[in-house]
Scaffold this motif. Structure first.
Motif, PDB file in Angstrom:
ATOM      1  N   ALA A 110       0.825  -1.218   0.000  1.00 18.30           N
ATOM      2  CA  ALA A 110       0.000   0.000   0.000  1.00 18.30           C
ATOM      3  C   ALA A 110       0.854   1.261   0.000  1.00 18.30           C
ATOM      4  O   ALA A 110       0.500   2.257  -0.643  1.00 18.30           O
ATOM      5  CB  ALA A 110      -0.931  -0.008   1.210  1.00 18.30           C
ATOM      6  N   GLN A 111       1.978   1.231   0.703  1.00 24.21           N
ATOM      7  CA  GLN A 111       2.816   2.424   0.798  1.00 24.21           C
ATOM      8  C   GLN A 111       3.747   2.598  -0.405  1.00 24.21           C
ATOM      9  O   GLN A 111       4.310   3.664  -0.589  1.00 24.21           O
ATOM     10  CB  GLN A 111       3.650   2.378   2.079  1.00 24.21           C
ATOM     11  CG  GLN A 111       2.830   2.574   3.326  1.00 24.21           C
ATOM     12  CD  GLN A 111       3.687   2.545   4.583  1.00 24.21           C
ATOM     13  OE1 GLN A 111       4.838   2.120   4.572  1.00 24.21           O
ATOM     14  NE2 GLN A 111       3.104   2.992   5.689  1.00 24.21           N
ATOM     15  N   ASN A 112       3.914   1.561  -1.212  1.00 25.85           N
ATOM     16  CA  ASN A 112       4.826   1.633  -2.353  1.00 25.85           C
ATOM     17  C   ASN A 112       4.111   1.249  -3.641  1.00 25.85           C
ATOM     18  O   ASN A 112       4.590   0.433  -4.424  1.00 25.85           O
ATOM     19  CB  ASN A 112       6.030   0.698  -2.122  1.00 25.85           C
ATOM     20  CG  ASN A 112       6.864   1.146  -0.958  1.00 25.85           C
ATOM     21  OD1 ASN A 112       7.539   2.153  -1.034  1.00 25.85           O
ATOM     22  ND2 ASN A 112       6.779   0.411   0.135  1.00 25.85           N
ATOM     23  N   SER A 113       2.963   1.864  -3.873  1.00 28.03           N
ATOM     24  CA  SER A 113       2.157   1.482  -5.024  1.00 28.03           C
ATOM     25  C   SER A 113       2.453   2.312  -6.275  1.00 28.03           C
ATOM     26  O   SER A 113       1.892   2.031  -7.333  1.00 28.03           O
ATOM     27  CB  SER A 113       0.673   1.587  -4.677  1.00 28.03           C
ATOM     28  OG  SER A 113       0.365   2.916  -4.303  1.00 28.03           O
ATOM     29  N   ARG A 114       3.324   3.293  -6.174  1.00 21.34           N
ATOM     30  CA  ARG A 114       3.600   4.117  -7.363  1.00 21.34           C
ATOM     31  C   ARG A 114       4.338   3.286  -8.403  1.00 21.34           C
ATOM     32  O   ARG A 114       5.009   2.310  -8.090  1.00 21.34           O
ATOM     33  CB  ARG A 114       4.372   5.366  -7.009  1.00 21.34           C
ATOM     34  CG  ARG A 114       5.778   5.140  -6.580  1.00 21.34           C
ATOM     35  CD  ARG A 114       6.421   6.460  -6.155  1.00 21.34           C
ATOM     36  NE  ARG A 114       7.735   6.198  -5.613  1.00 21.34           N
ATOM     37  CZ  ARG A 114       8.854   6.416  -6.285  1.00 21.34           C
ATOM     38  NH1 ARG A 114       8.812   6.927  -7.489  1.00 21.34           N
ATOM     39  NH2 ARG A 114      10.018   6.154  -5.738  1.00 21.34           N
ATOM     40  N   ARG A 115       4.223   3.657  -9.643  1.00 20.81           N
ATOM     41  CA  ARG A 115       4.821   2.913 -10.753  1.00 20.81           C
ATOM     42  C   ARG A 115       6.222   3.454 -11.045  1.00 20.81           C
ATOM     43  O   ARG A 115       6.464   4.654 -10.985  1.00 20.81           O
ATOM     44  CB  ARG A 115       3.924   3.003 -11.968  1.00 20.81           C
ATOM     45  CG  ARG A 115       2.566   2.337 -11.698  1.00 20.81           C
ATOM     46  CD  ARG A 115       1.601   2.421 -12.827  1.00 20.81           C
ATOM     47  NE  ARG A 115       1.804   1.494 -13.916  1.00 20.81           N
ATOM     48  CZ  ARG A 115       1.585   0.186 -13.889  1.00 20.81           C
ATOM     49  NH1 ARG A 115       1.210  -0.375 -12.758  1.00 20.81           N
ATOM     50  NH2 ARG A 115       1.755  -0.568 -14.954  1.00 20.81           N
ATOM     51  N   PHE A 118       6.194  -0.792 -13.758  1.00 14.84           N
ATOM     52  CA  PHE A 118       5.663  -1.723 -12.769  1.00 14.84           C
ATOM     53  C   PHE A 118       5.514  -1.033 -11.424  1.00 14.84           C
ATOM     54  O   PHE A 118       6.170  -0.022 -11.151  1.00 14.84           O
ATOM     55  CB  PHE A 118       6.605  -2.926 -12.591  1.00 14.84           C
ATOM     56  CG  PHE A 118       6.639  -3.828 -13.782  1.00 14.84           C
ATOM     57  CD1 PHE A 118       5.666  -4.788 -13.972  1.00 14.84           C
ATOM     58  CD2 PHE A 118       7.655  -3.706 -14.715  1.00 14.84           C
ATOM     59  CE1 PHE A 118       5.707  -5.615 -15.075  1.00 14.84           C
ATOM     60  CE2 PHE A 118       7.699  -4.519 -15.824  1.00 14.84           C
ATOM     61  CZ  PHE A 118       6.724  -5.488 -16.007  1.00 14.84           C
ATOM     62  N   SER A 119       4.718  -1.604 -10.582  1.00 15.55           N
ATOM     63  CA  SER A 119       4.569  -1.115  -9.211  1.00 15.55           C
ATOM     64  C   SER A 119       5.901  -1.302  -8.484  1.00 15.55           C
ATOM     65  O   SER A 119       6.558  -2.344  -8.635  1.00 15.55           O
ATOM     66  CB  SER A 119       3.466  -1.903  -8.504  1.00 15.55           C
ATOM     67  OG  SER A 119       3.570  -1.776  -7.109  1.00 15.55           O
ATOM     68  N   LEU A 120       6.289  -0.324  -7.710  1.00 17.35           N
ATOM     69  CA  LEU A 120       7.542  -0.425  -6.954  1.00 17.35           C
ATOM     70  C   LEU A 120       7.496  -1.618  -5.998  1.00 17.35           C
ATOM     71  O   LEU A 120       8.467  -2.374  -5.900  1.00 17.35           O
ATOM     72  CB  LEU A 120       7.791   0.879  -6.179  1.00 17.35           C
ATOM     73  CG  LEU A 120       9.010   0.896  -5.268  1.00 17.35           C
ATOM     74  CD1 LEU A 120      10.283   0.720  -6.082  1.00 17.35           C
ATOM     75  CD2 LEU A 120       9.062   2.183  -4.474  1.00 17.35           C
ATOM     76  N   ALA A 121       6.371  -1.809  -5.316  1.00 15.00           N
ATOM     77  CA  ALA A 121       6.246  -2.923  -4.374  1.00 15.00           C
ATOM     78  C   ALA A 121       6.386  -4.255  -5.095  1.00 15.00           C
ATOM     79  O   ALA A 121       7.089  -5.162  -4.620  1.00 15.00           O
ATOM     80  CB  ALA A 121       4.909  -2.848  -3.649  1.00 15.00           C
ATOM     81  N   LEU A 163       9.313  -6.997  -4.354  1.00 12.92           N
ATOM     82  CA  LEU A 163       8.937  -8.347  -3.930  1.00 12.92           C
ATOM     83  C   LEU A 163       9.416  -9.402  -4.929  1.00 12.92           C
ATOM     84  O   LEU A 163       9.901 -10.462  -4.531  1.00 12.92           O
ATOM     85  CB  LEU A 163       7.428  -8.439  -3.739  1.00 12.92           C
ATOM     86  CG  LEU A 163       6.871  -7.669  -2.544  1.00 12.92           C
ATOM     87  CD1 LEU A 163       5.353  -7.733  -2.524  1.00 12.92           C
ATOM     88  CD2 LEU A 163       7.436  -8.209  -1.252  1.00 12.92           C
ATOM     89  N   LEU A 164       9.284  -9.112  -6.211  1.00  8.96           N
ATOM     90  CA  LEU A 164       9.759 -10.045  -7.234  1.00  8.96           C
ATOM     91  C   LEU A 164      11.273 -10.219  -7.134  1.00  8.96           C
ATOM     92  O   LEU A 164      11.784 -11.344  -7.252  1.00  8.96           O
ATOM     93  CB  LEU A 164       9.360  -9.540  -8.623  1.00  8.96           C
ATOM     94  CG  LEU A 164       9.658 -10.470  -9.789  1.00  8.96           C
ATOM     95  CD1 LEU A 164       8.911 -11.788  -9.630  1.00  8.96           C
ATOM     96  CD2 LEU A 164       9.276  -9.815 -11.090  1.00  8.96           C
ATOM     97  N   SER A 196       9.823   2.863 -13.683  1.00  9.04           N
ATOM     98  CA  SER A 196      10.296   2.345 -14.964  1.00  9.04           C
ATOM     99  C   SER A 196      11.440   1.363 -14.705  1.00  9.04           C
ATOM    100  O   SER A 196      12.388   1.673 -13.979  1.00  9.04           O
ATOM    101  CB  SER A 196      10.780   3.506 -15.825  1.00  9.04           C
ATOM    102  OG  SER A 196      11.294   3.031 -17.032  1.00  9.04           O
ATOM    103  N   ILE A 197      11.317   0.168 -15.301  1.00 10.61           N
ATOM    104  CA  ILE A 197      12.337  -0.873 -15.134  1.00 10.61           C
ATOM    105  C   ILE A 197      12.962  -1.161 -16.492  1.00 10.61           C
ATOM    106  O   ILE A 197      12.263  -1.346 -17.488  1.00 10.61           O
ATOM    107  CB  ILE A 197      11.701  -2.172 -14.578  1.00 10.61           C
ATOM    108  CG1 ILE A 197      10.971  -1.920 -13.259  1.00 10.61           C
ATOM    109  CG2 ILE A 197      12.735  -3.274 -14.422  1.00 10.61           C
ATOM    110  CD1 ILE A 197      11.855  -1.527 -12.124  1.00 10.61           C
TER     111      ILE A 197
END
Length: 139
Positions: A81-86, A98-101, A105-106, A88-89
C-alpha cells in the motif's frame, strides 16, 4: 492478626494462600505434579515437561506459525500500500512500468530462489552420498 483454623469455611488446618506451591489460583489444593517411578526418581505428570511447564505439541507449533504468517502478511500489505507508485524498469533491453512494491517483492523472490535451489541440490547430493556410504541406508 491470625487466620482462624476452625469455622464454616476452614479445613481445620492453617490457611493456604493462592500462589503458594500446592495451591491453585482459586485456593484449592492441587495434586502432586511429580509422581515417583519404581526406581524412586520423579517424572512430570502427563502434559508437563521436566521443568513443570505445559509441554508444547504440534498444534501449538502450527498456531505460532499461523500467527507469524498473519503478521508477515499484514506487513506485506502495508508495504504494498505504501509503495504502489509505478516505476520504470530496464533489464537487458527490455523495459516497462511496474509497481515499486511488485518490483521489490519479485526481486526478493528471485534472490531467495537463487539461494534455495543450489542449497536444495547440495542437500540431495549429500543424502545420496550418505545412503551409499552408511550400512543399512538412511531412513
Amino acid at each position: 492478626m491470625s487466620e482462624p483454623t476452625n469455622g464454616p469455611y476452614s479445613s481445620g488446618g492453617p490457611a493456604q494462600e493462592p500462589g503458594y506451591p500446592g495451591v491453585d489460583p482459586v485456593g484449592q489444593p492441587m495434586p502432586d505434579a511429580a509422581a515417583l517411578r519404581e526406581d524412586g526418581h520423579s517424572h512430570p505428570a502427563p502434559g508437563f515437561n521436566e521443568k513443570g511447564h505445559v509441554s508444547g505439541g504440534r498444534v501449538s507449533g502450527v498456531w505460532v506459525g499461523l500467527i507469524a504468517t498473519a503478521i508477515f502478511i499484514i506487513l506485506l500489505i502495508i508495504f504494498i500500500a505504501q509503495n504502489s507508485r509505478r516505476v520504470s524498469i530496464h533489464f537487458f533491453g527490455w523495459h516497462g512500468l511496474f509497481s515499486l512494491a511488485l518490483t521489490v517483492l519479485l526481486s526478493a523472490v528471485v534472490g531467495i530462489l537463487l539461494v534455495a535451489i543450489p542449497g536444495s541440490l547440495r542437500i540431495l547430493q549429500l543424502r545420496r552420498a550418505l545412503r551409499k556410504n552408511v550400512p543399512g541406508g538412511m531412513r
